[in-house]
Write a protein that holds these residues in place. Structure first.
Motif, PDB file in Angstrom:
ATOM      1  N   ASP A 364       0.750  -0.948   0.167  1.00  0.00           N
ATOM      2  CA  ASP A 364       0.114   0.077   0.149  1.00  0.00           C
ATOM      3  C   ASP A 364       0.829   1.304  -0.105  1.00  0.00           C
ATOM      4  O   ASP A 364       1.511   1.780   1.136  1.00  0.00           O
ATOM      5  N   GLU A 367      -0.181   4.131   2.448  1.00  0.00           N
ATOM      6  CA  GLU A 367       0.106   3.839   3.586  1.00  0.00           C
ATOM      7  C   GLU A 367       1.707   3.968   3.714  1.00  0.00           C
ATOM      8  O   GLU A 367       2.262   4.857   4.877  1.00  0.00           O
ATOM      9  N   GLU A 370       2.286   7.983   3.902  1.00  0.00           N
ATOM     10  CA  GLU A 370       1.943   8.400   5.296  1.00  0.00           C
ATOM     11  C   GLU A 370       2.991   8.414   6.455  1.00  0.00           C
ATOM     12  O   GLU A 370       3.342   9.032   7.205  1.00  0.00           O
TER      13      GLU A 370
END
Length: 418
Positions: A364, A367, A370
């Motif tokens: 991901d 993610e 982040e």
């Protein structure tokens, strides 16, 4: 004392009246503790204004009298007057002199555009003129000094409430009042009225000065309470230090007063307890977060708690927090070791976030990005500390930030290409 003013020539005409409590017709003309000092008698009095001159005469069997008290110049007609015909306040008299003619001498008392003229048949006009002149000058000097002291006190109040530097303004106020006392205690000043006015003025100005410090302490306390509730460290510490300093200054002021108001002393202690209370609450919160920083296992919790500890202690240090009270003692002198521990915790958290981001790249990229952005935040916070504390090299963080920026750009490219 005197049943009629007619009795005065043998006792007080042209002389200082020394009686403590005048009675009879003289007493009825006086206000409060006013005391008669000189009296002249004549056949008539001329009263000049800008428009005209009026001659005031009693009936043929009586005199016109000029009575000088320690506060006023009065003109009355007859021996049992119920009221004065003319009155000048000594503080407003602009001139008192004796004009000598061929046949008589005339006392002239001027109040701006108005004037009283009396050619006495009894009494010493020279002594009266001298007394009026001395008293008028004393009143003027005292009034000027009081006005100046009052104006400076207004400025002083603003400076105290705004937290500005006071400088020598307080000493200048005391100097003005000292000058006023000198004028009021001249050897020819036969009255306590001026000194009493100076003392009452000084008491009122001192109270205003005290109240200004109380207001500053209270205002700072209110700001500290609001900042404490909002976890705003710098505003809290600045407000607390302001309140503590105001209380110290206030206690110094009260200690220099001969008779400090009891209610103010009680108010100071009440405010001091409240200020101490918010300080203790801040220190307790700082201790708690410090303990969590040293006990936590998770890198995120450790970094967050160390950063809060550093910010709390740094805010106190920059605000000039000083205290000898154990319950409100902060480890301000240990700021370098706290900064070092904070930087280390932020670095370890950033490292953990970078590893998590790399693991998430295959599954991901959003993610992963982040994680990398959160790591950037940690590194920047560490770099900010290093730039103000000697606990590391800022250049190393520039390299890490550049590396993280590349990783973020990769995630954006991969996310856009899916």
């Amino acid at each position: 004392m005197f049943d009629s003013i007619q009795e005065l020539p043998d006792t007080a005409l042209g002389n200082v009246v020394t009686a403590d409590s005048p009675s009879g017709p003289v007493a009825e003309l006086l206000e409060g503790d006013e005391q008669p000092r000189h009296v002249l008698a004549g056949d008539s009095v001329e009263y000049e204004t800008a428009e005209r001159t009026t001659t005031l005469e009693p009936d043929s069997e009586h005199h016109a009298y000029l009575i000088v008290t320690d506060d006023r110049v009065l003109v009355v007609l007859g021996e049992r007057p119920s009221d004065s015909e003319i009155e000048f306040e000594l503080r407003s008299v602009s001139r008192a002199a004796v004009e000598v003619g061929l046949l008589s001498s005339t006392l002239v008392v001027e109040d701006g555009a108005e004037a009283i003229r009396l050619s006495p048949t009894h009494g010493d006009p020279d002594a009266v003129a001298e007394y009026i002149t001395v008293m008028a000058e004393a009143y003027a000097d005292v009034e000027d000094a009081i006005t100046s002291a009052t104006e400076m006190t207004e400025e002083l109040e603003d400076q105290v409430r705004e937290g500005e530097t006071i400088g020598y303004l307080r000493l200048q106020i005391q100097s003005e009042l000292s000058d006023a006392r000198y004028s009021a205690t001249h050897e020819k000043i036969h009255t306590d009225r001026l000194l009493e006015k100076i003392e009452s003025t000084e008491e009122a100005l001192n109270r205003r000065y005290v109240d200004a410090w109380v207001d500053q302490a209270r205002d700072a306390l209110e700001r500290a309470e609001r900042a404490l509730d909002a976890d705003e460290y710098t505003p809290f510490c600045e407000a607390y230090v302001t309140a503590a300093d105001a209380l110290t200054s206030l206690r110094d002021v009260l200690s220099n007063l001969d008779d400090p108001p009891e209610e103010v002393s009680d108010e100071v202690e009440e405010t001091a307890d409240a200020v101490e209370g918010v300080a203790e609450a801040y220190v307790e919160s700082t201790r708690n977060v410090y303990e969590r920083a040293t006990d936590a296992d998770a890198a995120a919790v450790t970094a967050t708690c160390w950063l809060e500890t550093y910010r709390r202690v740094m805010a106190a240090r920059e605000a000039g927090w000083e205290t000898t009270t154990d319950s409100t003692d902060l480890p301000i002198s240990e700021i370098e070791s706290i900064a070092e521990a904070t930087v280390d915790a932020l670095q370890r958290h950033a490292d953990a976030l970078m590893r998590a981001g790399e693991r998430a790249l295959d599954d991901d990229v959003s993610e992963a990005r982040e994680y990398f952005e959160r790591a950037v935040t940690q590194i920047r916070q560490a770099q900010e500390i290093v730039e103000t504390q000697a606990v590391g090299d800022s250049a190393t963080y520039d390299e890490q930030l550049a590396e993280l920026q590349e990783k973020i750009e990769v995630t954006e490219w991969e996310w856009g290409g899916t």
